[in-house]
Structure formats: structure tokens, C-alpha cells
Design a protein around this motif. Structure first.
Motif, mmCIF file in Angstrom:
data_model
loop_
_atom_site.group_PDB
_atom_site.id
_atom_site.type_symbol
_atom_site.label_atom_id
_atom_site.label_comp_id
_atom_site.label_asym_id
_atom_site.label_seq_id
_atom_site.Cartn_x
_atom_site.Cartn_y
_atom_site.Cartn_z
ATOM 1 N N ASP A 129 -3.388 -1.645 -5.883
ATOM 2 C CA ASP A 129 -2.954 -2.354 -4.562
ATOM 3 C C ASP A 129 -3.757 -3.487 -4.467
ATOM 4 O O ASP A 129 -4.882 -3.620 -4.637
ATOM 5 C CB ASP A 129 -3.136 -1.174 -3.523
ATOM 6 C CG ASP A 129 -2.667 -1.707 -2.239
ATOM 7 O OD1 ASP A 129 -1.678 -2.763 -2.104
ATOM 8 O OD2 ASP A 129 -2.997 -0.979 -0.993
ATOM 9 N N ASP A 154 -7.587 -4.679 -2.438
ATOM 10 C CA ASP A 154 -7.539 -5.189 -1.149
ATOM 11 C C ASP A 154 -9.109 -4.908 -0.606
ATOM 12 O O ASP A 154 -9.326 -4.200 0.411
ATOM 13 C CB ASP A 154 -6.575 -4.612 -0.049
ATOM 14 C CG ASP A 154 -6.493 -5.460 1.081
ATOM 15 O OD1 ASP A 154 -7.181 -6.580 1.546
ATOM 16 O OD2 ASP A 154 -5.503 -5.052 2.048
ATOM 17 N N THR A 174 0.791 -1.284 -0.017
ATOM 18 C CA THR A 174 -0.133 0.148 0.110
ATOM 19 C C THR A 174 0.823 1.114 0.076
ATOM 20 O O THR A 174 0.732 2.301 -0.770
ATOM 21 C CB THR A 174 -1.120 -0.113 1.188
ATOM 22 O OG1 THR A 174 -1.795 -1.144 1.087
ATOM 23 C CG2 THR A 174 -1.865 1.226 1.105
ATOM 24 N N ASN A 181 -6.595 -0.075 2.567
ATOM 25 C CA ASN A 181 -6.578 1.192 3.702
ATOM 26 C C ASN A 181 -5.921 2.288 2.497
ATOM 27 O O ASN A 181 -5.343 3.048 3.254
ATOM 28 C CB ASN A 181 -5.964 0.924 4.758
ATOM 29 C CG ASN A 181 -4.491 0.445 4.560
ATOM 30 O OD1 ASN A 181 -4.289 -0.197 3.592
ATOM 31 N ND2 ASN A 181 -3.441 0.502 5.632
HETATM 32 MG MG LIG Z 1 -1.853 -2.977 2.225
#
Ligand SMILES: [Mg+2]
Ligand SMILES: Nc1ncnc2c1ncn2[C@@H]1O[C@H](COP(=O)(O)OP(=O)(O)O)[C@@H](O)[C@H]1O
Length: 420
Positions: free
Chosen positions: A265, A185, A162, A190
Motif C-alpha cells: 500500500d 504510506d 488501502t 492506516n
Molecule cells: Mg491509504
């Protein structure tokens, strides 16, 4: 030739071997005598030596718990759970437990299928389709007509996927590119947090329309994260992540048409969504962090990607948290992970300040040139874009591609103080 350690009830052996024959080429299977025997044999092997398949077993611990325990032991090349009739909730539980693939034995054809010399997933005649993902990534136009897609993945959590994806998106924006950061994700992502979590972008909402989502609907999911950076995903509620799985291909196809660069990501586990992204990636970047076991997790991830049909030439490795004072050991681990030809990039350790800035939503400030962490992300991005023939016309980008620093080195300390 790859070796699989298998545990299942006697009556399921044949079906499980057929399933493994579809997943992998030229397999040798060894049957374990019980749960403990399975775990012990795998633990005694070399890291990544065995693929492990747990099929329907009639007694003892539940199959998913056994497969999860083997995945958690960490020495297997990949872990497959095979069951008759697989529910969505079993797939999500398995994904959460770090199991790489869930195979539905009732979907395996009776007769073993023809094999291809070139590999099981190369799309040639008589070549079996991959079991997972059920949906293949969408066919994209030539890269000259759309944005490059860079997918950041790893076989472990906390290695910096990330951080690298978010800061790379900001670096690209600083070079004048319109970057889209897609968070696949889906349940725990996040990435937007690195920008102070602006707006809402619930990919699960795509499940509420019939058929393929339209561009207007996808556009509504793009939130502005920083100047030049839009973000899409993940899902608002972890339990709805499964609803979004089928749409990863459509999201990336849209982003590649609307933006200049797509950074993806991913979750640590290889969900259907991650598999679609891997198949659509122009570069699949496998991140590791030099901790114990990182080579075996890179091996697991690269093995899986290659079985999903990702060309070896599209796989790159990124060693995160590298020490700038140490020289890169390019040979390290390459033979073990079967990525002899893959390019290795390094991103330097930016210590506590990196975590502090990202958790306070300052990814864009962190991407400013002059900091070793940002400069190493910039070099990695510029060199990948250059390989793809898409390095933007920008002085900073050119300098980054050459690996030269933009100016004096700065400390992140000042920035962090501002963050407080
Ligand atoms: Mg991550
Ligand atoms: N090169 C680096 N230097 C310093 N801290 C880093 C670096 N890369 C990642 N981190 C920090 O490590 C933690 C885990 O990184 P993260 O990107 O969340 O990992 P992942 O997405 O792979 O789970 C975060 O606090 C992040 O800020």
C-alpha cells in the motif's frame, strides 16, 4: 516529446533545463512570466499536457508554495521543484504538498548527458540515472524463486488503495497463501487499522542499525494481522517517516523471500520509498475511482512510473467503486494516459458497509466470497497472479480467475450489524 512549463529566475534557467533533460526525454520548455502566468497557462492546457518545473525564483511567493499551488490545481502532468541544496525537511514538505519530484540542482552535472533513443531510464550505456529516487529498488531474483510483489498506487488520496490492498491480502490468505501487507504510506498509513491495528511495526526503527537491516530485525517488524496475513509498517510517528525511506527496498526484498505474496500500500505522493517499490513491482496497479480528474491523476502517476523505469507491461489499472450493472468501457481514458496496453480491472462499489467494516478492523470478514466487493477484489487478484504464473491451487482462486461467483450473492449488511 513532452512540454514543460517552467518558472525560475533568469540565472537558474540553464541549470533547470539541464535537470529537466535528465528527468525527461526530448523536452520542449516554455518559460512563464510569473507565478500567475504559470498557473494560468497550465490551467488552460489539456489535463496532463504540461509538466511543470518551478526553480529558484528571486521574488514573489516562495517556490515550494508555488509548486504546491500548481500541484493542487491538478491539471499538470507532474510537478517538479528544483532548488540548490535540498534539505530532508524540504523533501517531506514537498511530498506532503503533492509535489512529485524535488531536484537538487547542485547535483546536476555541468554537461548535458548523452540521451538514449530507448528512453532515459532503461539502464543502457550513456543513460542518465533518475534523479528521484536517489536509491534504486533492489535487484530481485527471478519471480519463480520469490513471492510476486504487487504495488497499489494512485495520484490521489481516498481512491481505495488501502481498502483494495488490505482485502486482497485477506483473499490471498483465504486461498492458503501467506500474504504480507507492507504499508509504505510511511507517515499517514492506516492499513493495519483495517485489521484492528494489531501490534507495532515501526519501519523508522530500521534507521537505528548500521548498514543493511538483517532478516531477524525485519522479521521482528512483521505483525500478525489476520490468519495468513502479516503486516509491516508504516512508521509510528509521522515525523520519522523520512528515516524509513531508504529501507523500502530491503523490506520488500525480505518480504518477497519470506512470504507467498507481497502487497504494498502506498502514499498518494511518490516518495523515495514508493519509487523503490514501483521499481521492484511485478505489477504496479494504478487505482482510480471515476471522479472528475481521475484520468489526469492516472496519467501523472503512469508518466512518473514510466520515467522511473517501470516497464509499461507491468502497469495495470484498477477502476475502483465501479458499478456492477455497467459494462467496463475498456477504451476509456487509455489513450490519454498512455497505457493503451495496460489491463483494466474493476472493483465494485461496496457502499458505506465497506468503509464501516474496514474502519472497525474487519478486513478479513470483508474478504469472504459471495459479496460483490470481495469477489471483484478476488477476480482482480486471481487474474494478476495468473498472468504472473502464480495462481494458487485452490478452487476459489480458480473460480475467481474465471470471474465466476462462488455462490449466492450476500449483503454486507449482516456483517456490519455484527461489527457493532
Ligand atoms: Mg491509504
Ligand atoms: N470499492 C469500494 N466500495 C466502498 N467503499 C470503498 C471502496 N474502496 C474504498 N472504499 C472506502 O473509501 C474510503 C477511502 O479508501 P482508502 O482505501 O482509505 O483510500 P486510499 O488508501 O486510496 O486513500 C475508505 O473509507 C474505504 O473504506
Amino acid at each position: 516529446m513532452s512540454t514543460w512549463m517552467v518558472y525560475c529566475a533568469e540565472k537558474s534557467r540553464e541549470a533547470l533545463l539541464r535537470a529537466l533533460g535528465v528527468i525527461d526525454e526530448g523536452i520542449t520548455a516554455c518559460f512563464a512570466n510569473g507565478c500567475d502566468d504559470l498557473r494560468e497557462r497550465v490551467a488552460c492546457g489539456e489535463p496532463g499536457e504540461y509538466g511543470v518545473a518551478v526553480g529558484p525564483a528571486s521574488e514573489g511567493v516562495s517556490d515550494i508554495n508555488l509548486a504546491a499551488a500548481v500541484a493542487n490545481d491538478g491539471n499538470a502532468r507532474c510537478v517538479v521543484l528544483a532548488q540548490e541544496g535540498v534539505s530532508g525537511s524540504l523533501r517531506s514538505r514537498a511530498a506532503r504538498a503533492g509535489i512529485d519530484l524535488v531536484v537538487d540542482l547542485s547535483e546536476i552535472p555541468e554537461e548535458p548527458r548523452a540521451r538514449s533513443e530507448a528512453g532515459p531510464l532503461d539502464g543502457g550505456p550513456g543513460v542518465p540515472a533518475p534523479l528521484v529516487p536517489a536509491r534504486r529498488g533492489i535487484e530481485l531474483p527471478d519471480i519463480s524463486q520469490r513471492a510476486p510483489i504487487l504495488v497499489v498506487c494512485s495520484g490521489r488520496g481516498g481512491v481505495g488503495k488501502t481498502a483494495v490492498a488490505s482485502v486482497a491480502a485477506c483473499v490471498a490468505a483465504r486461498w492458503g497463501m501467506r500474504a504480507c501487507l507492507v504499508d509504505l504510506d510511511l507517515s499517514c498509513g492506516n492499513a493495519r487499522g483495517c485489521f484492528g491495528a494489531p501490534g507495532k511495526s515501526d519501519l523508522a526503527s530500521l534507521a537505528s542499525v548500521d548498514g543493511v537491516p538483517g532478516d531477524d530485525q525485519l522479521r521482528r517488524l512483521c505483525v500478525s494481522a489476520a490468519p495468513g496475513v502479516s503486516a509491516m509498517g508504516p512508521c509510528d510517528l509521522p515525523e520519522t517517516a523520512e528515516l524509513a525511506l531508504p529501507y523500502a527496498g530491503a523490506v520488500l526484498d525480505f518480504a518477497a523471500r519470506e512470504y507467498d505474496l507481497v502487497l504494498v500500500d502506498t502514499s498518494t505522493t511518490f516518495t523515495d520509498a514508493v519509487a523503490q517499490a514501483a521499481q521492484m513491482a511485478d505489477r504496479l496497479v494504478i487505482v482510480s475511482d471515476g471522479k472528475t480528474g481521475s484520468i489526469s491523476s492516472v496519467a501523472r502517476m503512469s508518466g512518473l512510473a514510466i520515467r522511473l523505469g517501470v516497464a509499461r507491461t507491468k502497469v495495470a489499472r484498477l477502476e475502483n467503486r465501479a458499478d456492477p450493472r455497467e459494462k467496463t468501457n475498456y477504451a476509456l481514458g487509455r489513450a490519454e494516459v498512455g497505457l493503451e496496453a495496460a489491463r483494466v480491472f474493476r472493483v465494485f462499489d461496496g457502499r458505506q458497509e465497506v468503509g464501516d467494516l474496514l474502519s472497525s478492523g474487519q478486513a478479513y470478514d470483508l474478504a469472504e466470497p459471495g459479496y460483490p466487493f470481495a469477489d471483484s477484489v478476488a477476480t482482480f487478484l486471481a487474474q494478476l497472479l495468473q498472468e504472473l504464473g502464480r495462481l494458487p491451487e485452490h478452487d476459489e482462486a480458480r473460480r475467481a480467475a474465471e470471474g465466476t461467483r462462488s455462490g449466492r450473492l450476500r449483503s454486507l449488511f449482516g456483517l456490519r450489524r455484527e461489527a457493532r
